[in-house]
Design a protein around this motif. Sequence first.
Motif, PDB file in Angstrom:
ATOM      1  N   GLY A 272      54.159  51.154  30.532  1.00 35.31           N
ATOM      2  CA  GLY A 272      54.962  51.419  31.708  1.00 35.31           C
ATOM      3  C   GLY A 272      55.708  50.179  32.151  1.00 35.31           C
ATOM      4  O   GLY A 272      55.430  49.064  31.713  1.00 35.31           O
ATOM      5  N   VAL A 273      56.667  50.379  33.058  1.00 34.11           N
ATOM      6  CA  VAL A 273      57.468  49.287  33.601  1.00 34.11           C
ATOM      7  C   VAL A 273      57.528  49.432  35.117  1.00 34.11           C
ATOM      8  O   VAL A 273      57.791  50.523  35.633  1.00 34.11           O
ATOM      9  N   VAL A 274      57.260  48.345  35.822  1.00 36.40           N
ATOM     10  CA  VAL A 274      57.537  48.289  37.256  1.00 36.40           C
ATOM     11  C   VAL A 274      58.702  47.336  37.442  1.00 36.40           C
ATOM     12  O   VAL A 274      58.634  46.168  37.056  1.00 36.40           O
ATOM     13  N   HIS A 275      59.767  47.859  38.000  1.00 28.81           N
ATOM     14  CA  HIS A 275      61.051  47.167  38.094  1.00 28.81           C
ATOM     15  C   HIS A 275      61.303  46.819  39.554  1.00 28.81           C
ATOM     16  O   HIS A 275      61.596  47.686  40.378  1.00 28.81           O
ATOM     17  N   VAL A 341      60.056  52.368  52.554  1.00 29.17           N
ATOM     18  CA  VAL A 341      59.187  51.418  53.241  1.00 29.17           C
ATOM     19  C   VAL A 341      59.326  51.585  54.750  1.00 29.17           C
ATOM     20  O   VAL A 341      58.340  51.584  55.500  1.00 29.17           O
ATOM     21  N   GLU A 342      60.574  51.750  55.217  1.00 28.56           N
ATOM     22  CA  GLU A 342      60.813  51.952  56.641  1.00 28.56           C
ATOM     23  C   GLU A 342      60.184  53.258  57.126  1.00 28.56           C
ATOM     24  O   GLU A 342      59.690  53.354  58.250  1.00 28.56           O
ATOM     25  N   LYS A 343      60.192  54.267  56.268  1.00 30.70           N
ATOM     26  CA  LYS A 343      59.692  55.587  56.643  1.00 30.70           C
ATOM     27  C   LYS A 343      58.168  55.667  56.603  1.00 30.70           C
ATOM     28  O   LYS A 343      57.533  56.233  57.501  1.00 30.70           O
ATOM     29  N   LYS A 344      57.553  55.083  55.556  1.00 29.03           N
ATOM     30  CA  LYS A 344      56.116  55.248  55.338  1.00 29.03           C
ATOM     31  C   LYS A 344      55.295  54.003  55.613  1.00 29.03           C
ATOM     32  O   LYS A 344      54.077  54.084  55.744  1.00 29.03           O
ATOM     33  N   GLY A 345      55.954  52.835  55.639  1.00 25.48           N
ATOM     34  CA  GLY A 345      55.224  51.585  55.799  1.00 25.48           C
ATOM     35  C   GLY A 345      54.903  50.964  54.446  1.00 25.48           C
ATOM     36  O   GLY A 345      54.720  51.671  53.444  1.00 25.48           O
ATOM     37  N   TRP A 346      54.844  49.623  54.427  1.00 28.89           N
ATOM     38  CA  TRP A 346      54.663  48.917  53.156  1.00 28.89           C
ATOM     39  C   TRP A 346      53.312  49.209  52.525  1.00 28.89           C
ATOM     40  O   TRP A 346      53.194  49.335  51.310  1.00 28.89           O
ATOM     41  N   LYS A 347      52.259  49.338  53.335  1.00 30.10           N
ATOM     42  CA  LYS A 347      50.916  49.567  52.793  1.00 30.10           C
ATOM     43  C   LYS A 347      50.881  50.847  51.964  1.00 30.10           C
ATOM     44  O   LYS A 347      50.359  50.869  50.846  1.00 30.10           O
ATOM     45  N   ARG A 348      51.459  51.921  52.493  1.00 28.46           N
ATOM     46  CA  ARG A 348      51.473  53.210  51.776  1.00 28.46           C
ATOM     47  C   ARG A 348      52.307  53.101  50.497  1.00 28.46           C
ATOM     48  O   ARG A 348      51.888  53.579  49.436  1.00 28.46           O
ATOM     49  N   VAL A 349      53.469  52.485  50.580  1.00 30.44           N
ATOM     50  CA  VAL A 349      54.332  52.345  49.405  1.00 30.44           C
ATOM     51  C   VAL A 349      53.656  51.506  48.330  1.00 30.44           C
ATOM     52  O   VAL A 349      53.696  51.825  47.132  1.00 30.44           O
ATOM     53  N   MET A 350      53.017  50.419  48.739  1.00 33.43           N
ATOM     54  CA  MET A 350      52.324  49.558  47.789  1.00 33.43           C
ATOM     55  C   MET A 350      51.203  50.313  47.095  1.00 33.43           C
ATOM     56  O   MET A 350      51.021  50.214  45.879  1.00 33.43           O
ATOM     57  N   GLU A 351      50.436  51.104  47.844  1.00 33.41           N
ATOM     58  CA  GLU A 351      49.357  51.897  47.254  1.00 33.41           C
ATOM     59  C   GLU A 351      49.899  52.896  46.239  1.00 33.41           C
ATOM     60  O   GLU A 351      49.323  53.081  45.167  1.00 33.41           O
ATOM     61  N   ASP A 352      51.012  53.551  46.577  1.00 31.10           N
ATOM     62  CA  ASP A 352      51.613  54.524  45.660  1.00 31.10           C
ATOM     63  C   ASP A 352      52.090  53.851  44.381  1.00 31.10           C
ATOM     64  O   ASP A 352      51.873  54.366  43.270  1.00 31.10           O
ATOM     65  N   ALA A 353      52.751  52.698  44.515  1.00 30.37           N
ATOM     66  CA  ALA A 353      53.264  51.998  43.338  1.00 30.37           C
ATOM     67  C   ALA A 353      52.125  51.535  42.436  1.00 30.37           C
ATOM     68  O   ALA A 353      52.216  51.637  41.202  1.00 30.37           O
ATOM     69  N   LEU A 354      51.061  51.029  43.020  1.00 31.44           N
ATOM     70  CA  LEU A 354      49.912  50.593  42.226  1.00 31.44           C
ATOM     71  C   LEU A 354      49.270  51.768  41.501  1.00 31.44           C
ATOM     72  O   LEU A 354      48.888  51.663  40.324  1.00 31.44           O
ATOM     73  N   ARG A 355      49.145  52.892  42.179  1.00 31.10           N
ATOM     74  CA  ARG A 355      48.561  54.081  41.545  1.00 31.10           C
ATOM     75  C   ARG A 355      49.443  54.592  40.408  1.00 31.10           C
ATOM     76  O   ARG A 355      48.942  54.905  39.319  1.00 31.10           O
ATOM     77  N   GLU A 356      50.731  54.657  40.650  1.00 33.31           N
ATOM     78  CA  GLU A 356      51.655  55.168  39.631  1.00 33.31           C
ATOM     79  C   GLU A 356      51.687  54.268  38.398  1.00 33.31           C
ATOM     80  O   GLU A 356      51.852  54.756  37.274  1.00 33.31           O
ATOM     81  N   ALA A 357      51.529  52.957  38.597  1.00 36.49           N
ATOM     82  CA  ALA A 357      51.570  52.028  37.469  1.00 36.49           C
ATOM     83  C   ALA A 357      50.426  52.272  36.500  1.00 36.49           C
ATOM     84  O   ALA A 357      50.512  51.930  35.321  1.00 36.49           O
ATOM     85  N   ARG A 358      49.333  52.872  36.988  1.00 38.45           N
ATOM     86  CA  ARG A 358      48.166  53.117  36.133  1.00 38.45           C
ATOM     87  C   ARG A 358      48.204  54.497  35.488  1.00 38.45           C
ATOM     88  O   ARG A 358      47.328  54.825  34.688  1.00 38.45           O
ATOM     89  N   GLU A 359      49.187  55.319  35.853  1.00 41.61           N
ATOM     90  CA  GLU A 359      49.270  56.670  35.304  1.00 41.61           C
ATOM     91  C   GLU A 359      50.026  56.679  33.982  1.00 41.61           C
ATOM     92  O   GLU A 359      51.039  56.016  33.834  1.00 41.61           O
TER      93      GLU A 359
END
Length: 487
Positions: A272-275, A341-359
């Motif tokens: 995978g790639v995180v860009h 980030v403005e809509k959900k907050g950085w904590k939620r976005v960061m959690e989603d990105a970390l989870r998706e990177a492992r899928e």
Amino acid sequence: MNNPVRPVLLGTLLMVLGAAPSIADEEVPELPSELQTTLDALSAEKREYLLEEGEGFVGTWEKLFVRLRGKSAEEVEAFVDAMQYLENASKFNPETDMASIPLNTEIEDFNGWKLMNPKALATQREPGPIYLSYYARGGRSGVQTFAGAPVAIYPEDLVAGDVEVAIVGAPLDMGTYYRGQRFGPQAMRTGYYQGGNDMATMVNPSKVLSIVDYGDIAIDNMSSEISVHHVRERVAEIAATGAIPFIVGGDHSLEYPDIAGLADVHGKGSFGVVHFDSHFDAGKGQAHYITHGQPVYRAIKEGHVKAENFIQVGLRGPWPGEWGFEWMRNNGMRYHPMAEVEKKGWKRVMEDALREAREGTEKLFISFDVDVLDPAFVPGTGTPVPGGLTMREAIPIVRALCTESEMIGFEIVELDPLLDNTYRSALNANYIMHACLTGIAMRKTGITDGSYMSELSTEDKQPRAGKRGLKEGDAEEIDPQYGRPKR
């Protein structure tokens, strides 16, 4: 018409960002009555052309109607003729245009720019990393290297030294309109901060990992098209030894050969790639197939990485528009713009990105464009966009990604030190790279939780810790004569 001509301002902007997508088609609204009469005087062919392509030339139908309001039939016909002229003149003409740039293939030194020095001509030595400092505790003295690491020259050095991370420069800047990124590797080598302990985790990657500076990849700065093939070869060369390539750019054209080189070793679609970027860099439809605004499209188009395993973080600004987000959705790509980030907050976005990177795959490549950071932190980049990540946001997520994933590569690109008369941009770029090195080192020591923080640096445990130190004789003794000559 696939790529209609736009107003100059919009066209220039898209050229700067590295893409020229067509404006989304909209239904033609009802024509004003006075304009309907004027258009009836046109030939059927020209009337049809205007109603199909007019919006693309001006931006919206409403703006087109304003442009044509009050014009005579002759003036409207001249407007349509000008549109058709621009469309035809924009196309490739085999009689006047070069389909490819000819090179002088008869010169004896055609490939001299990228030739490896034969070992018979090099200084004879045993394979392995080379320590360059004259001083036992060299610090910033001696020859400056990435992360203060020893140097390796050949793949045999990587193998003999059991090298885990090989940091290599790629000074290419022909893929962007604003030059200077070729000096990025130089700035990061000589920056004030180069490595050491990570206070948040109390992990020192330079002690845990075997890291080397693998020099700079040869670049023909007259041609990105030529250079990216050699970059791909060198990245694959590093990966084939088992070391993780860390590529320091250079502009973001490098993402294509970096991903392709890793795919040559690990297999297409195997990672995978995180860009991290303020731009999505999946543009297409330009005369050049590779620029700093098109590497994502080409890497996915050629199948080196699956779109569903590609995650965008930090997008903002004017590009892409709706068509770009629809393209990402249609191809299964995940994205996290700053609007989210403005809509959900950085904590939620960061959690989603970390989870998706492992899928989908455990292996991960990180592409970090420094313009994902707010220009307050990195003014030294050619395409800055306000409203970006702070260093306090970027460091933890990069460190976490590199802790929780099997890293096979990392790149940091678009640092242009010529645009920053301070050391700030190179300093922060080094901190981002160090965050990933820390994560890899944490994983090696058995720490796989990306949110891990050292108790030592996050809890002072007072007053009990001070009382214990005093009781056990670990507290400092008071000496009023400290620092004074002994009598």
